[in-house]
Design an enzyme around this catalytic site. Structure first.
Site, PDB file in Angstrom:
ATOM      1  N   THR A   1       0.853  -1.188   0.000  1.00 57.04           N
ATOM      2  CA  THR A   1       0.000   0.000   0.000  1.00 57.04           C
ATOM      3  C   THR A   1       0.888   1.237   0.000  1.00 57.04           C
ATOM      4  O   THR A   1       1.890   1.282   0.706  1.00 57.04           O
ATOM      5  CB  THR A   1      -0.946   0.012   1.223  1.00 57.04           C
ATOM      6  OG1 THR A   1      -1.768  -1.153   1.163  1.00 57.04           O
ATOM      7  CG2 THR A   1      -1.841   1.243   1.224  1.00 57.04           C
TER       8      THR A   1
ATOM      9  N   PHE B   1       1.184   5.240   0.765  1.00 49.88           N
ATOM     10  CA  PHE B   1       0.586   6.267   1.616  1.00 49.88           C
ATOM     11  C   PHE B   1       1.145   7.636   1.243  1.00 49.88           C
ATOM     12  O   PHE B   1       2.298   7.738   0.826  1.00 49.88           O
ATOM     13  CB  PHE B   1       0.918   6.005   3.085  1.00 49.88           C
ATOM     14  CG  PHE B   1       0.270   4.759   3.640  1.00 49.88           C
ATOM     15  CD1 PHE B   1      -0.912   4.814   4.349  1.00 49.88           C
ATOM     16  CD2 PHE B   1       0.849   3.513   3.433  1.00 49.88           C
ATOM     17  CE1 PHE B   1      -1.509   3.669   4.851  1.00 49.88           C
ATOM     18  CE2 PHE B   1       0.257   2.357   3.932  1.00 49.88           C
ATOM     19  CZ  PHE B   1      -0.929   2.433   4.642  1.00 49.88           C
TER      20      PHE B   1
END
Ligand SMILES: C=C(O[C@@H]1C=C(C(=O)O)C=C[C@H]1O)C(=O)O
Length: 355
Positions: A255, A257
């Protein structure tokens, strides 16, 4: 104790003394920088990225580049906290991958502040309740985080950094055995990411979707027949046993960010610029919007479209390009785009993630 072991330990102690002396010296230098800046923007994302890149390039081994960069991240974090411990908002509760991202980017000396929603993370930073915010923006298997993209459109915050976290899912339980599990709690995305593993190892066990992985861990801590799928950090926070590590079906699951603040970053030498734009509704308009980047040799690393939220079938485009908005090729592209786009907002220029 053997003589050889004793001698080696004495030498390690001597090196530690020297390290400690050098760390104190570094901390005092950082304090002096703080005095020069007079509390004005003490945290400099571009400088931190440069320090980490330099350390990685100069690393003689045997420690890995990643390991030395992590150590220096913590050293900078501690030096920065001498001036003011940074407050960083993230999507809670404690133990989420968002918190792991905040700690990875700012180190353990920063104070992380959990928020109940992505909207709240933005609000806390906009209102000045925290110094920075960390929000998820895209996942390698699930794609874009729509709410983050929508909120970026209207926020006064600037993107001043990015960080990428490998999402390793673990099976956690209060009891230290896999037998007797009747329910597994997790966020729906995490359940989906571990689908094959669960079919193979825990067939027939009920999968119960909840609002976050940390919430799943909290529930599993109270129910002896339950287990949770969550990140490793949740085990310690909620007092659970780590039964199995890395149970995600795709081992490359990551992921990305964004770090948001009330300023962006100066050029670091290896930067990205994120922007959002929309085209007037006529044939070829989107094609024209991409022209300036092509003409100035600017590489695009991301293009994502979202409904604009104003008119039906009206879209906005989220674009990431290589380079800093103050550098010539990007600056020229942006000034041409101003005349072509019906909406153009530069979300920020920031160093490419180092860790
Ligand atoms: C010391 C400085 O300020 C802060 C601390 C840094 C460090 O410890 O190396 C780096 C950048 C800033 O976040 C600086 O700007 O040089």
């Amino acid at each position: 104790m053997s003589d050889a072991l004793q001698t080696l330990r004495q030498r390690i102690d001597a090196v530690d003394d020297e390290l400690l002396r050098l760390l104190a010296q570094r901390a005092r230098l950082a304090q002096e920088v703080g005095r020069l800046k007079q509390g004005n923007l003490f945290y400099r994302p571009e400088r931190e990225a440069q320090v980490l890149r330099r350390i990685k390039a100069a690393n003689p081994g045997p420690l890995s580049d990643e390991a030395v960069a992590r150590l220096f991240r913590e050293i900078m974090s501690a030096c920065l906290a001498l001036e003011q411990p940074l407050r960083v908002a993230y999507l809670g509760p404690p133990g989420t991958f968002s918190q792991a991202a905040a700690v990875k980017h700012f180190g353990h000396a920063a104070q992380t502040v959990d928020c109940p929603s992505i909207d709240d993370v933005f609000r806390q930073a906009e209102a000045g309740m925290v110094d920075y915010a960390v929000v998820p923006v895209e996942n390698s298997t699930e794609g874009a985080i729509g709410r983050t993209l929508d909120l970026l459109l209207d926020t006064s915050l600037k993107i001043c950094g990015e960080t990428v976290v490998r999402v390793h899912q673990c099976l956690l339980r209060r009891e230290p055995v896999r037998e007797g599990i009747e329910r597994i709690y997790s966020h729906p995305q995490s359940l989906a990411q571990c689908h094959e593993w669960l079919n193979q190892h825990l067939p027939g066990v009920a999968r119960v979707p909840v609002s976050s992985n940390a919430e799943a861990a909290r529930l599993a801590a109270a129910e002896p027949q339950a287990a949770a799928i969550a990140g490793e950090m949740a085990a310690e926070i909620y007092g659970l046993t780590l039964l199995e590590r890395n149970i995600e079906d795709d081992p490359n699951n990551t992921t990305r960010f964004l770090v948001l603040g009330r300023h962006d970053a100066a050029p670091s030498g290896q930067d990205k610029t994120s922007l959002v734009m929309s085209a007037p509704n006529r044939p070829g308009a989107v094609y024209e919007l991409l022209g300036p980047f092509a003409r100035h040799g600017v590489s695009m690393t991301k293009l994502e479209s979202r409904p604009s939220g104003t008119a039906l079938w009206d879209y906005v485009f989220y674009v990431d390009v290589e380079g800093h908005r103050e550098e010539e090729p990007v600056a020229r592209s942006l000034s041409e785009l101003k005349n072509l786009a019906s909406l153009l907002k530069v979300l920020g220029s920031y160093p490419v993630a180092v860790l």
